[in-house]
Design a protein around this motif. Structure first.
Motif, short mmCIF file in Angstrom:
data_model
loop_
_atom_site.label_atom_id
_atom_site.label_comp_id
_atom_site.label_asym_id
_atom_site.label_seq_id
_atom_site.Cartn_x
_atom_site.Cartn_y
_atom_site.Cartn_z
N VAL A 163 0.86 -1.19 0.00
CA VAL A 163 0.00 0.00 0.00
C VAL A 163 0.89 1.24 0.00
N ASP B 84 0.55 5.54 -0.34
CA ASP B 84 -0.35 6.71 -0.38
C ASP B 84 -1.83 6.29 -0.36
N GLY B 85 -2.13 5.29 0.45
CA GLY B 85 -3.52 4.88 0.59
C GLY B 85 -4.08 4.09 -0.57
N VAL B 86 -3.20 3.65 -1.49
CA VAL B 86 -3.65 2.89 -2.65
C VAL B 86 -2.98 1.52 -2.66
N LYS C 27 -1.13 -1.10 -4.28
CA LYS C 27 -0.32 -1.18 -5.50
C LYS C 27 -0.19 -2.62 -5.97
N SER D 97 -8.11 2.44 -3.85
CA SER D 97 -7.78 3.04 -2.56
C SER D 97 -8.32 2.12 -1.46
N ASP E 117 -10.34 2.86 0.84
CA ASP E 117 -11.79 3.08 0.93
C ASP E 117 -12.53 2.30 -0.14
N GLU E 118 -11.99 2.36 -1.36
CA GLU E 118 -12.65 1.63 -2.46
C GLU E 118 -12.61 0.12 -2.23
#
Ligand code: ZN
Length: 154
Positions: free
Chosen positions: A59, A61-63, A65, A92, A94-95
């Motif tokens: 992960v 930056d909150g994504v 990878k 992300s 959240d997603e």
């Protein structure tokens, strides 16, 4: 433990299309293996069926990878884990949690979720007619949920 013959019978009785997609992921899993330096690793077991799933996420930056999994168990549990790693890459946190929520609702019979929105994951909806196997399909997703929650606490 469920008996192996019964597991096979249930898998055989899935709709052909669903079965083909699940078996394709089971035989040629995407993203199987471990990441060299994951941001978070979690694992989970489904003792009813003997399934195990280990999940590594990278992960930044909150994504998410990268996502990889390892494990053993029935075709449904392992195919679901492989589909998960494909589905969450590039999302992300959240997603990814929203996807977990939608998938979980789909598998627990929420009619408001449109399976077609979930791509290949739709194939797993065929498992709903075997309530015990829903745990196979959702195992990796519970591991994902725990991994994301642990990151949020960190
Ligand atoms: Zn299983």
């Amino acid at each position: 433990m469920l008996d192996r013959e019964e597991l096979r019978r249930q898998e055989q009785s899935l709709d052909d299309l669903y079965r083909d997609i699940i078996l394709e992921y089971y035989r040629s899993p995407r993203n199987r293996g471990r990441l060299p330096s994951p941001t978070v690793s979690r694992d989970g077991q489904n003792p009813l069926c003997g399934d195990e799933v280990y999940l590594d996420l990278l992960v930044e930056d909150g994504v998410i990878k990268e996502a990889r999994f390892q494990g053993q168990g029935c075709s449904i549990s392992q195919a679901s884990a492989s589909m998960l790693t494909e589905a969450v890459r590039g999302l992300s946190l959240d997603e990814a949690e929203a996807l977990y929520d939608r998938f979980h609702r789909l598998m627990t019979g929420d009619e408001t979720v449109d399976p077609a929105e979930l791509g290949d994951l739709e194939a797993l909806s065929g498992v709903r007619k075997f309530p015990v196997r829903v745990k196979c399909a959702t195992l990796a997703w519970h591991v994902l949920d725990e991994a994301i929650k642990s990151l949020r606490k960190a």
